[in-house]
Design a protein around this motif. Structure first.
Motif, PDB file in Angstrom:
ATOM      1  N   THR A 155       1.051  -1.202   0.124  1.00  0.00           N
ATOM      2  CA  THR A 155       0.016  -0.261   0.049  1.00  0.00           C
ATOM      3  C   THR A 155       0.734   1.302   0.011  1.00  0.00           C
ATOM      4  O   THR A 155       1.972   1.125   0.183  1.00  0.00           O
ATOM      5  CB  THR A 155      -0.867  -0.012   1.126  1.00  0.00           C
ATOM      6  N   ASN A 156       0.084   2.501  -0.207  1.00  0.00           N
ATOM      7  CA  ASN A 156       1.105   3.607  -0.149  1.00  0.00           C
ATOM      8  C   ASN A 156       1.710   3.860   0.989  1.00  0.00           C
ATOM      9  O   ASN A 156       2.770   4.434   1.227  1.00  0.00           O
ATOM     10  CB  ASN A 156       0.037   4.843  -0.481  1.00  0.00           C
ATOM     11  N   ASP A 157       0.945   3.533   2.158  1.00  0.00           N
ATOM     12  CA  ASP A 157       1.493   3.776   3.731  1.00  0.00           C
ATOM     13  C   ASP A 157       3.045   3.019   3.675  1.00  0.00           C
ATOM     14  O   ASP A 157       3.840   3.278   4.265  1.00  0.00           O
ATOM     15  CB  ASP A 157       0.554   3.325   4.698  1.00  0.00           C
ATOM     16  N   GLU A 158       2.851   1.447   3.291  1.00  0.00           N
ATOM     17  CA  GLU A 158       4.063   0.672   3.356  1.00  0.00           C
ATOM     18  C   GLU A 158       4.979   1.034   2.591  1.00  0.00           C
ATOM     19  O   GLU A 158       6.377   0.894   2.947  1.00  0.00           O
ATOM     20  CB  GLU A 158       3.263  -0.700   2.850  1.00  0.00           C
ATOM     21  N   ILE A 159       4.676   1.438   1.434  1.00  0.00           N
ATOM     22  CA  ILE A 159       5.783   2.127   0.358  1.00  0.00           C
ATOM     23  C   ILE A 159       6.523   3.134   1.063  1.00  0.00           C
ATOM     24  O   ILE A 159       7.772   3.464   0.881  1.00  0.00           O
ATOM     25  CB  ILE A 159       5.166   2.317  -0.880  1.00  0.00           C
ATOM     26  N   GLY A 160       5.713   4.092   1.701  1.00  0.00           N
ATOM     27  CA  GLY A 160       6.438   5.502   2.244  1.00  0.00           C
ATOM     28  C   GLY A 160       7.500   4.778   3.346  1.00  0.00           C
ATOM     29  O   GLY A 160       8.404   5.682   3.538  1.00  0.00           O
ATOM     30  N   SER A 166       7.132  10.653   2.628  1.00  0.00           N
ATOM     31  CA  SER A 166       5.813  10.885   2.975  1.00  0.00           C
ATOM     32  C   SER A 166       4.768  10.174   1.844  1.00  0.00           C
ATOM     33  O   SER A 166       5.294   9.732   0.965  1.00  0.00           O
ATOM     34  CB  SER A 166       5.398  12.216   3.140  1.00  0.00           C
ATOM     35  N   VAL A 167       3.550   9.821   2.581  1.00  0.00           N
ATOM     36  CA  VAL A 167       2.724   9.193   1.494  1.00  0.00           C
ATOM     37  C   VAL A 167       2.275  10.079   0.442  1.00  0.00           C
ATOM     38  O   VAL A 167       2.000   9.854  -0.794  1.00  0.00           O
ATOM     39  CB  VAL A 167       1.250   8.874   2.339  1.00  0.00           C
ATOM     40  N   ALA A 168       2.144  11.450   0.697  1.00  0.00           N
ATOM     41  CA  ALA A 168       1.952  12.488  -0.440  1.00  0.00           C
ATOM     42  C   ALA A 168       3.389  12.351  -1.459  1.00  0.00           C
ATOM     43  O   ALA A 168       2.724  12.165  -2.657  1.00  0.00           O
ATOM     44  CB  ALA A 168       1.953  13.868   0.090  1.00  0.00           C
ATOM     45  N   THR A 169       4.494  11.971  -1.077  1.00  0.00           N
ATOM     46  CA  THR A 169       5.592  11.888  -2.152  1.00  0.00           C
ATOM     47  C   THR A 169       5.250  10.472  -2.769  1.00  0.00           C
ATOM     48  O   THR A 169       5.421  10.455  -4.066  1.00  0.00           O
ATOM     49  CB  THR A 169       6.779  11.587  -1.480  1.00  0.00           C
ATOM     50  N   VAL A 170       4.827   9.568  -2.090  1.00  0.00           N
ATOM     51  CA  VAL A 170       4.593   8.260  -2.883  1.00  0.00           C
ATOM     52  C   VAL A 170       3.408   8.286  -3.885  1.00  0.00           C
ATOM     53  O   VAL A 170       3.512   7.881  -5.000  1.00  0.00           O
ATOM     54  CB  VAL A 170       4.048   7.056  -1.888  1.00  0.00           C
TER      55      VAL A 170
END
Length: 218
Positions: free
Chosen positions: A173-178, A184-188
């Motif tokens: 997920t985006n959280d895990e990738i971050g 940050s999730v926004a950067t992802v």
């Protein structure tokens, strides 16, 4: 804008858990919670929620048939249906998507993934549980690699965009990738949006499909 959600599951505990997770979101409201497929179809047609979150195995009418009635071919004003089930079967995934579902989730998903999937479905975007995506795409990858030759990208992915694409393809997920990339999730989301634009695809499932098809992941 508030996302109005209908929940249908024959287990009261599951309905309560999903309702609690979604009800705490500032942009979501659970407008109905029902225990069978017939009630789900009836209430969905009456209330016209933004997202219908359906189990598969329910009394009276199963979730796959309910999906067809609410979102399938021939429905004049289809609703956004999201399947959440315990049963990780390829047949269910294919039938759900053929019947018009916008997403397919497993009930052991994280609360964050549930919220992300509901938001995606509300905008008409598909999101399939990462574990399901990885399994299906890994099965299809060898055949695709042998039969498909991708043209070089007009604008190559940056190293960081490629890092994000690889992690998406492995089901994160985006959280895990971050967390893995220390961003940050926004950067992802920014890297993922840039990758989608360069690959000319619409969502993270198609991003993952490209990565498996081209051998970026194996």
């Amino acid at each position: 804008m508030t996302i109005r959600v209908l929940i249908a599951d024959d287990q009261e505990m599951i309905r309560s858990a999903f309702g609690m997770i979604l009800g705490t979101q500032p942009d979501m409201e659970v407008v109905a919670s029902v225990a069978d497929g017939e009630s789900a179809v009836e209430q969905a047609r009456r209330l016209r929620p933004d997202v219908c979150l359906l189990d598969i195995r329910m009394p009276a009418l199963d979730g796959l048939e309910a999906t067809r009635l609410l979102a399938g071919p021939g429905v004049d004003t289809p609703l956004n249906v999201l399947i959440a089930t315990t049963f990780d079967l390829d047949e269910y995934v294919y039938r759900a998507l053929q019947n018009g579902a916008k997403g397919f989730l497993l009930k052991d998903m994280s609360p964050a993934l549930l919220v992300e999937a509901v938001r995606a479905a509300a905008t008409g975007t598909s999101l399939i549980s990462p574990a399901v995506t990885v399994r299906l795409l890994s099965k299809l990858a060898p055949a695709r690699q042998n039969s498909t030759v991708d043209k070089p990208l007009p604008e190559p992915l940056t190293d960081r965009e490629l890092d994000v694409v690889k992690l998406v393809a492995h089901g994160h997920t985006n959280d895990e990738i971050g967390a893995k990339l220390y961003v940050s999730v926004a950067t992802v989301k920014t890297h993922l949006a840039n990758a989608q634009r360069k690959l000319a695809v619409r969502n993270r499932v198609e991003v993952a499909a490209w990565a498996w098809r081209t051998g970026v992941v194996a």
